[in-house]
Motif scaffolding. Structure first.
Motif, mmCIF file in Angstrom:
data_model
loop_
_atom_site.group_PDB
_atom_site.id
_atom_site.type_symbol
_atom_site.label_atom_id
_atom_site.label_comp_id
_atom_site.label_asym_id
_atom_site.label_seq_id
_atom_site.Cartn_x
_atom_site.Cartn_y
_atom_site.Cartn_z
ATOM 1 N N CYS A 120 9.600 62.217 -11.519
ATOM 2 C CA CYS A 120 8.223 62.353 -11.974
ATOM 3 C C CYS A 120 7.328 62.713 -10.791
ATOM 4 O O CYS A 120 7.663 62.416 -9.638
ATOM 5 N N PRO A 121 6.186 63.337 -11.029
ATOM 6 C CA PRO A 121 5.275 63.693 -9.935
ATOM 7 C C PRO A 121 4.845 62.466 -9.149
ATOM 8 O O PRO A 121 4.680 61.375 -9.703
ATOM 9 N N ALA A 122 4.640 62.660 -7.853
ATOM 10 C CA ALA A 122 4.242 61.559 -6.988
ATOM 11 C C ALA A 122 2.906 60.968 -7.411
ATOM 12 O O ALA A 122 2.680 59.754 -7.305
ATOM 13 N N ALA A 123 2.006 61.819 -7.917
ATOM 14 C CA ALA A 123 0.686 61.345 -8.344
ATOM 15 C C ALA A 123 0.805 60.388 -9.526
ATOM 16 O O ALA A 123 0.097 59.375 -9.602
ATOM 17 N N GLN A 124 1.736 60.688 -10.460
ATOM 18 C CA GLN A 124 1.920 59.822 -11.621
ATOM 19 C C GLN A 124 2.492 58.475 -11.198
ATOM 20 O O GLN A 124 2.083 57.425 -11.712
ATOM 21 N N LEU A 125 3.429 58.493 -10.255
ATOM 22 C CA LEU A 125 3.992 57.247 -9.738
ATOM 23 C C LEU A 125 2.905 56.408 -9.056
ATOM 24 O O LEU A 125 2.825 55.194 -9.261
ATOM 25 N N GLU A 126 2.066 57.056 -8.271
ATOM 26 C CA GLU A 126 1.020 56.333 -7.545
ATOM 27 C C GLU A 126 0.023 55.708 -8.511
ATOM 28 O O GLU A 126 -0.423 54.562 -8.315
ATOM 29 N N GLN A 127 -0.328 56.428 -9.589
ATOM 30 C CA GLN A 127 -1.249 55.889 -10.587
ATOM 31 C C GLN A 127 -0.646 54.663 -11.276
ATOM 32 O O GLN A 127 -1.339 53.667 -11.507
ATOM 33 N N ALA A 128 0.645 54.751 -11.591
ATOM 34 C CA ALA A 128 1.314 53.628 -12.248
ATOM 35 C C ALA A 128 1.378 52.411 -11.326
ATOM 36 O O ALA A 128 1.188 51.268 -11.764
ATOM 37 N N LYS A 129 1.629 52.636 -10.042
ATOM 38 C CA LYS A 129 1.688 51.539 -9.078
ATOM 39 C C LYS A 129 0.320 50.867 -8.920
ATOM 40 O O LYS A 129 0.223 49.633 -8.860
ATOM 41 N N ILE A 130 -0.720 51.679 -8.861
ATOM 42 C CA ILE A 130 -2.068 51.126 -8.724
ATOM 43 C C ILE A 130 -2.429 50.277 -9.938
ATOM 44 O O ILE A 130 -2.978 49.170 -9.808
ATOM 45 N N LYS A 131 -2.092 50.781 -11.126
ATOM 46 C CA LYS A 131 -2.418 50.039 -12.346
ATOM 47 C C LYS A 131 -1.598 48.760 -12.442
ATOM 48 O O LYS A 131 -2.109 47.711 -12.874
ATOM 49 N N ALA A 132 -0.319 48.811 -12.031
ATOM 50 C CA ALA A 132 0.522 47.611 -12.053
ATOM 51 C C ALA A 132 -0.039 46.549 -11.115
ATOM 52 O O ALA A 132 -0.016 45.354 -11.421
ATOM 53 N N ARG A 133 -0.569 46.988 -9.988
ATOM 54 C CA ARG A 133 -1.164 46.048 -9.030
ATOM 55 C C ARG A 133 -2.458 45.464 -9.598
ATOM 56 O O ARG A 133 -2.739 44.268 -9.424
ATOM 57 N N ASP A 134 -3.243 46.290 -10.273
ATOM 58 C CA ASP A 134 -4.454 45.791 -10.916
ATOM 59 C C ASP A 134 -4.113 44.736 -11.971
ATOM 60 O O ASP A 134 -4.828 43.727 -12.114
ATOM 61 N N MET A 135 -3.052 44.973 -12.721
ATOM 62 C CA MET A 135 -2.633 44.016 -13.745
ATOM 63 C C MET A 135 -2.201 42.706 -13.110
ATOM 64 O O MET A 135 -2.486 41.619 -13.624
ATOM 65 N N ARG A 136 -1.508 42.781 -11.982
ATOM 66 C CA ARG A 136 -1.109 41.565 -11.273
ATOM 67 C C ARG A 136 -2.340 40.766 -10.855
ATOM 68 O O ARG A 136 -2.393 39.544 -11.026
ATOM 69 N N ASP A 137 -3.335 41.458 -10.315
ATOM 70 C CA ASP A 137 -4.555 40.782 -9.876
ATOM 71 C C ASP A 137 -5.318 40.179 -11.054
ATOM 72 O O ASP A 137 -6.080 39.223 -10.878
ATOM 73 N N ALA A 138 -5.131 40.744 -12.245
ATOM 74 C CA ALA A 138 -5.762 40.214 -13.454
ATOM 75 C C ALA A 138 -4.871 39.199 -14.166
ATOM 76 O O ALA A 138 -5.160 38.804 -15.298
ATOM 77 N N ASP A 139 -3.782 38.780 -13.494
ATOM 78 C CA ASP A 139 -2.851 37.785 -14.043
ATOM 79 C C ASP A 139 -2.158 38.284 -15.313
ATOM 80 O O ASP A 139 -1.968 37.537 -16.269
ATOM 81 N N VAL A 140 -1.812 39.575 -15.313
ATOM 82 C CA VAL A 140 -1.030 40.156 -16.410
ATOM 83 C C VAL A 140 0.337 40.528 -15.859
ATOM 84 O O VAL A 140 0.443 41.373 -14.958
ATOM 85 N N HIS A 141 1.380 39.894 -16.386
ATOM 86 C CA HIS A 141 2.731 40.060 -15.850
ATOM 87 C C HIS A 141 3.514 41.095 -16.655
ATOM 88 O O HIS A 141 3.457 41.110 -17.883
ATOM 89 N N ILE A 142 4.248 41.969 -15.965
ATOM 90 C CA ILE A 142 5.041 43.020 -16.606
ATOM 91 C C ILE A 142 6.510 42.596 -16.671
ATOM 92 O O ILE A 142 7.085 42.149 -15.681
ATOM 93 N N ARG A 143 7.099 42.740 -17.840
ATOM 94 C CA ARG A 143 8.548 42.562 -18.021
ATOM 95 C C ARG A 143 9.107 43.858 -18.613
ATOM 96 O O ARG A 143 8.662 44.288 -19.674
ATOM 97 N N LEU A 144 10.069 44.445 -17.934
ATOM 98 C CA LEU A 144 10.625 45.731 -18.362
ATOM 99 C C LEU A 144 11.987 45.534 -19.009
ATOM 100 O O LEU A 144 12.870 44.882 -18.444
ATOM 101 N N PHE A 145 12.153 46.104 -20.203
ATOM 102 C CA PHE A 145 13.440 46.126 -20.898
ATOM 103 C C PHE A 145 13.868 47.594 -20.970
ATOM 104 O O PHE A 145 13.471 48.333 -21.871
ATOM 105 N N LEU A 146 14.654 48.001 -19.984
ATOM 106 C CA LEU A 146 15.094 49.390 -19.876
ATOM 107 C C LEU A 146 16.344 49.550 -20.727
ATOM 108 O O LEU A 146 17.398 48.990 -20.430
#
Length: 320
Positions: free
Chosen positions: A163-189
């Protein structure tokens, strides 16, 4: 919860707020030769079962189901594209659970795996995962989720490799924002129908995204058991690589954890501090056998009988 995690203050158990964020694209709609339904509907069924379990054990929890990667969108507030709220985040209701189970049952009975209400998967097959994250987090910003333990369960077969590097960076930033908002991610791949082997490691994309959502993550080293593969690093990152047949059990193991009612600090005379945790233990009881009692005294009724001779009326003694 670890009772020794934070013994400084009394902490009562919070209700759970869970959003099932389910991908509808690609392999998620492909049914394998030995599968009863595509991975997409396995994920929806897992959500319905999770609701059914929670309505008994913790009816104050909040659960919602969001589809992403859809052609249509029913987001009238933010106008987010390619997302469809299948079940609004709310307290558990028997009617909602029944409707969700019926949706899966009808698709299985008639073999109709199309999601006509949301237009099916997006025509170009592309989706911005950071926007899906933002939409799920927005759903949890409502007052009903205040103070809850917030989690987003992501179900997808898309590894986002290349995937494009920009899309990865956006996803990482949002995941970090969710962590700071106490929202935990669980991935079922999930393993798609076209895969011949179970993917033993999450892709670099998901590993980096989930790392940004975790306060503590270790380097990944692969382990594999049965139909579910989890990496050592993915354990801290809450990444589960699942065969469709094991998804529901994996979700149940994840959601049916032992929950503490409270945690309280204790200071011993020698100066040591320990934490006291209280648990609610429920054991299944069978229905007791029926008993006849006297209504006035509540004493058990004693039945006795005698054998008499029909001709003489004399009592007959039994001999063995």
């Amino acid at each position: 919860g670890d009772p020794m995690a934070d013994p400084k203050e009394v902490a009562f158990n919070r209700k759970d707020c869970i959003i099932f964020l389910i991908d509808v694209r690609g392999a998620m709609l492909a049914k394998g030769p030995n599968q009863d339904m595509p991975p997409l509907f396995v994920a929806i069924q897992s959500a319905a079962q999770c609701m059914a379990d929670r309505v008994i054990t913790s009816d104050s929890d909040l659960i919602g189901v969001i589809l992403y990667g859809t052609e249509k969108s029913n987001d009238e507030v933010r106008g987010t594209d390619h997302v469809w709220t299948l079940v609004e985040l709310s307290a558990l209701r028997a009617q909602t659970i029944r409707a969700l189970k019926n949706r899966v049952m009808e698709a299985q009975t008639f073999g109709d795996w199309e999601l006509k209400e949301c237009g099916g998967p997006s025509a170009d097959g592309e989706v911005c995962i950071s926007e899906a994250f933002a939409f799920a987090q927005h759903k949890m910003s409502d007052g009903i989720a205040k103070g809850a333990h917030k989690q987003v369960f992501i179900f997808t077969s898309d590894r986002h490799e290349g995937c494009p590097a920009a899309q990865l960076e956006q996803a990482k930033i949002k995941a970090r924002d969710m962590r700071d908002a106490d929202v935990h991610i669980r991935l079922f791949l999930q393993q798609g129908a076209q895969d011949h082997q179970i993917i033993q490691e999450p892709s670099a994309f998901w590993r980096e995204v989930c790392t940004q959502n975790s306060y503590k993550a270790a380097p990944a080293s692969s382990t594999h058991t049965g139909t579910t593969a989890t990496t050592a690093g993915a354990t801290d990152l809450d990444i589960h690589v699942c065969d469709p047949s094991s998804v529901q059990k994996t979700v149940q193991r994840t959601t049916q954890r032992k929950r503490t009612l409270f945690q309280a600090p204790l200071r011993l005379p020698n100066g040591h501090e320990i934490a006291l945790a209280g648990y609610s233990i429920v054991t299944k009881k069978s229905k007791p056998s029926a008993r006849n009692i006297v209504s006035k005294s509540n004493e058990a009724v004693v039945n006795s009988y005698r054998l008499l001779c029909e001709t003489t009326g004399d009592m007959i003694n039994q001999s063995f």
